[in-house]
Design a protein around this motif. Structure first.
Motif, PDB file in Angstrom:
ATOM      1  N   TYR A 134      36.595  37.825  25.648  1.00 36.32           N
ATOM      2  CA  TYR A 134      36.601  36.936  26.811  1.00 36.32           C
ATOM      3  C   TYR A 134      35.264  36.232  26.962  1.00 36.32           C
ATOM      4  CZ  TYR A 134      36.642  35.251  31.591  1.00 36.32           C
ATOM      5  OH  TYR A 134      36.540  34.452  32.697  1.00 36.32           O
ATOM      6  N   PHE A 135      34.166  36.951  26.721  1.00 38.33           N
ATOM      7  CA  PHE A 135      32.838  36.351  26.866  1.00 38.33           C
ATOM      8  C   PHE A 135      32.665  35.188  25.897  1.00 38.33           C
ATOM      9  CE2 PHE A 135      28.419  36.148  25.368  1.00 38.33           C
ATOM     10  CZ  PHE A 135      27.773  35.833  26.557  1.00 38.33           C
ATOM     11  N   PHE A 136      32.967  35.419  24.630  1.00 46.30           N
ATOM     12  CA  PHE A 136      32.795  34.358  23.644  1.00 46.30           C
ATOM     13  C   PHE A 136      33.791  33.226  23.866  1.00 46.30           C
ATOM     14  CE2 PHE A 136      30.772  37.897  21.292  1.00 46.30           C
ATOM     15  CZ  PHE A 136      29.551  37.299  21.047  1.00 46.30           C
ATOM     16  N   SER A 137      34.998  33.568  24.328  1.00 42.08           N
ATOM     17  CA  SER A 137      35.979  32.534  24.638  1.00 42.08           C
ATOM     18  C   SER A 137      35.501  31.672  25.800  1.00 42.08           C
ATOM     19  CB  SER A 137      37.328  33.174  24.980  1.00 42.08           C
ATOM     20  OG  SER A 137      38.271  32.202  25.371  1.00 42.08           O
ATOM     21  N   ALA A 138      34.908  32.310  26.823  1.00 42.99           N
ATOM     22  CA  ALA A 138      34.400  31.566  27.970  1.00 42.99           C
ATOM     23  C   ALA A 138      33.245  30.653  27.558  1.00 42.99           C
ATOM     24  CB  ALA A 138      33.936  32.531  29.064  1.00 42.99           C
ATOM     25  N   SER A 143      31.334  25.267  26.655  1.00 45.69           N
ATOM     26  CA  SER A 143      30.685  24.325  25.739  1.00 45.69           C
ATOM     27  C   SER A 143      31.596  23.142  25.438  1.00 45.69           C
ATOM     28  CB  SER A 143      30.309  25.044  24.437  1.00 45.69           C
ATOM     29  OG  SER A 143      29.431  26.130  24.691  1.00 45.69           O
ATOM     30  N   ALA A 144      32.889  23.441  25.247  1.00 43.30           N
ATOM     31  CA  ALA A 144      33.845  22.364  24.998  1.00 43.30           C
ATOM     32  C   ALA A 144      33.940  21.435  26.202  1.00 43.30           C
ATOM     33  CB  ALA A 144      35.223  22.949  24.669  1.00 43.30           C
ATOM     34  N   ALA A 145      33.853  22.005  27.409  1.00 44.34           N
ATOM     35  CA  ALA A 145      33.906  21.181  28.617  1.00 44.34           C
ATOM     36  C   ALA A 145      32.680  20.273  28.717  1.00 44.34           C
ATOM     37  CB  ALA A 145      34.007  22.076  29.859  1.00 44.34           C
ATOM     38  N   GLY A 254      38.177  16.528  37.980  1.00 44.22           N
ATOM     39  CA  GLY A 254      39.344  17.016  37.258  1.00 44.22           C
ATOM     40  C   GLY A 254      38.968  17.926  36.108  1.00 44.22           C
ATOM     41  N   LEU A 255      37.924  17.552  35.359  1.00 46.57           N
ATOM     42  CA  LEU A 255      37.479  18.374  34.237  1.00 46.57           C
ATOM     43  C   LEU A 255      36.966  19.718  34.721  1.00 46.57           C
ATOM     44  CD1 LEU A 255      36.933  18.573  31.193  1.00 46.57           C
ATOM     45  CD2 LEU A 255      34.689  17.549  31.607  1.00 46.57           C
ATOM     46  N   ALA A 256      36.240  19.730  35.837  1.00 46.08           N
ATOM     47  CA  ALA A 256      35.716  20.985  36.381  1.00 46.08           C
ATOM     48  C   ALA A 256      36.861  21.907  36.796  1.00 46.08           C
ATOM     49  CB  ALA A 256      34.801  20.699  37.571  1.00 46.08           C
ATOM     50  N   LEU A 261      40.157  26.795  35.717  1.00 46.71           N
ATOM     51  CA  LEU A 261      41.473  27.397  35.487  1.00 46.71           C
ATOM     52  C   LEU A 261      41.577  27.986  34.088  1.00 46.71           C
ATOM     53  CD1 LEU A 261      43.823  24.726  37.133  1.00 46.71           C
ATOM     54  CD2 LEU A 261      43.163  26.954  38.048  1.00 46.71           C
ATOM     55  N   ALA A 262      40.954  27.325  33.100  1.00 44.43           N
ATOM     56  CA  ALA A 262      40.999  27.812  31.727  1.00 44.43           C
ATOM     57  C   ALA A 262      40.216  29.107  31.546  1.00 44.43           C
ATOM     58  CB  ALA A 262      40.464  26.750  30.769  1.00 44.43           C
ATOM     59  N   LEU A 263      39.282  29.402  32.454  1.00 45.22           N
ATOM     60  CA  LEU A 263      38.478  30.617  32.361  1.00 45.22           C
ATOM     61  C   LEU A 263      39.170  31.830  32.958  1.00 45.22           C
ATOM     62  CD1 LEU A 263      34.922  29.210  33.219  1.00 45.22           C
ATOM     63  CD2 LEU A 263      35.810  29.854  30.974  1.00 45.22           C
ATOM     64  N   ILE A 264      40.303  31.635  33.622  1.00 45.46           N
ATOM     65  CA  ILE A 264      41.041  32.760  34.204  1.00 45.46           C
ATOM     66  C   ILE A 264      41.706  33.557  33.077  1.00 45.46           C
ATOM     67  CG2 ILE A 264      42.907  33.434  35.763  1.00 45.46           C
ATOM     68  CD1 ILE A 264      42.421  30.868  37.307  1.00 45.46           C
ATOM     69  N   PRO A 265      41.467  34.877  33.008  1.00 55.08           N
ATOM     70  CA  PRO A 265      42.061  35.668  31.925  1.00 55.08           C
ATOM     71  C   PRO A 265      43.586  35.532  31.895  1.00 55.08           C
ATOM     72  CG  PRO A 265      40.393  36.945  33.081  1.00 55.08           C
ATOM     73  CD  PRO A 265      40.598  35.688  33.882  1.00 55.08           C
ATOM     74  N   PHE A 266      44.138  35.461  30.709  1.00 56.87           N
ATOM     75  CA  PHE A 266      45.572  35.355  30.441  1.00 56.87           C
ATOM     76  C   PHE A 266      46.139  34.008  30.899  1.00 56.87           C
ATOM     77  CE2 PHE A 266      44.644  39.879  31.318  1.00 56.87           C
ATOM     78  CZ  PHE A 266      44.815  40.372  30.037  1.00 56.87           C
ATOM     79  N   PHE A 267      45.966  33.662  32.170  1.00 61.69           N
ATOM     80  CA  PHE A 267      46.478  32.388  32.678  1.00 61.69           C
ATOM     81  C   PHE A 267      45.779  31.204  32.044  1.00 61.69           C
ATOM     82  CE2 PHE A 267      46.244  28.947  35.869  1.00 61.69           C
ATOM     83  CZ  PHE A 267      47.606  28.672  35.983  1.00 61.69           C
ATOM     84  N   GLY A 268      44.504  31.383  31.673  1.00 63.20           N
ATOM     85  CA  GLY A 268      43.735  30.285  31.107  1.00 63.20           C
ATOM     86  C   GLY A 268      44.323  29.767  29.813  1.00 63.20           C
TER      87      GLY A 268
END
Length: 297
Positions: A134-138, A143-145, A254-256, A261-268
């Protein structure tokens, strides 16, 4: 009417997800000679002979004394050859390793693209592995954002009408955008399978993947502007300079929101999938659709 279209697009997307999950539970056997699995691993049974073994989102395991006459390819997993297993042609792993037990043979080339050094394995490491993942995914998504924000602001400064057209297309035709996106994803999967089965097409897979990523990224910028416009109003009576600043503000808002939302576990993961789906769809609809968006002036 717009809400009905959004509901239809949501239902269609959920159906696509469930269809993909169902597909991931079953091996696809083409002409009894090609084993393919989407979203999981492939195992060539002991003493069985197949032409190709392909796993999208898993590993390829060739059991003892089993043979693969052509290629063994794993996207997101390992290629594992048990004792006495043979791959007569080539073996490739995208995101994993190639592991050969004693007596296992690869007759052609073998290559790996990236590696998974540092990953933790074993049941005792499950919780730590989840937090590390999760840490590396976040970090990656944040970074992508940042990259998306820079790219979006550059586009809005040089050609603001482009992203506005994408957002307007999405607002006018949400269900059609979703259908275009689904078609793009399904086409990408089948073209990748075709290229993987034909040996000469394997070098084209990274180019196809890069094209899909760039297209999805640019389309996602329009999705971010669309989300921001639903929350931040724009006064058309303002000057051109103020309207451009308002577009930039809407885009960043919108991007924020999408990033949070993308940082929420599973739902992201579902959020990222939907953004990519609509991003691909709106680009294709804007490029190949017959109806041009109507922007209020």
């Amino acid at each position: 009417m717009k809400w009905q279209q959004l509901i239809l697009a949501f239902i269609a997307t959920i159906c696509l997800i469930f269809a993909g999950n169902a597909l991931a539970q079953t091996d696809i056997n083409i002409n009894n000679t090609n084993l393919i699995r989407f979203g999981g691993s492939v195992t060539v049974p002991e003493n069985q002979v197949v032409e190709n073994a392909l796993a999208f989102g898993g590993s390829v395991t060739v059991s003892p004394n089993a043979r693969v006459l052509d290629t063994a390819i794993a996207f997101g997993g390992d290629v594992i050859l048990k004792q006495g297993a043979r791959v007569e042609a080539d073996a490739y792993s995208f995101g994993g390793k190639i592991l050969q037990e004693p007596g296992a043979i690869i007759g052609g080339e073998k290559a790996t693209f990236s590696d998974r050094h540092g990953m933790m394995y074993g049941s005792n490491q499950g919780r730590s592995s989840f937090f590390a993942h999760y840490f590396f995914s976040a970090i990656f998504r944040i970074s992508a954002a940042v990259v998306a924000a820079i790219l979006g602001l550059i586009i809005l400064h040089t050609n603001p009408q482009f992203l506005q057209n994408l957002a307007t297309k999405l607002h006018q035709h949400p269900s059609l955008t979703a259908l275009w996106g689904m078609g793009a994803i399904i086409s990408f999967v089948f073209v990748s399978v075709f290229l993987a089965i034909t040996l000469i097409g394997i070098p084209l897979i990274p180019l196809l993947t890069l094209t899909a990523i760039v297209t999805s990224l640019v389309g996602s910028l329009g999705v971010a502007l669309f989300v921001g416009q639903r929350l931040v109003s724009n006064d058309d009576s303002r000057s051109e300079r103020l309207r451009q600043q308002s577009l930039q503000q809407q885009f960043l808002v919108g991007l924020a929101i999408l990033t949070v939302l993308a940082l929420i576990p599973f739902f992201g993961g579902l959020v990222v999938f939907l953004v990519n789906l609509f991003g691909l769809g709106v680009i294709l609809l804007w490029k190949f659709g017959t109806e041009k968006p109507q922007i209020a002036t």
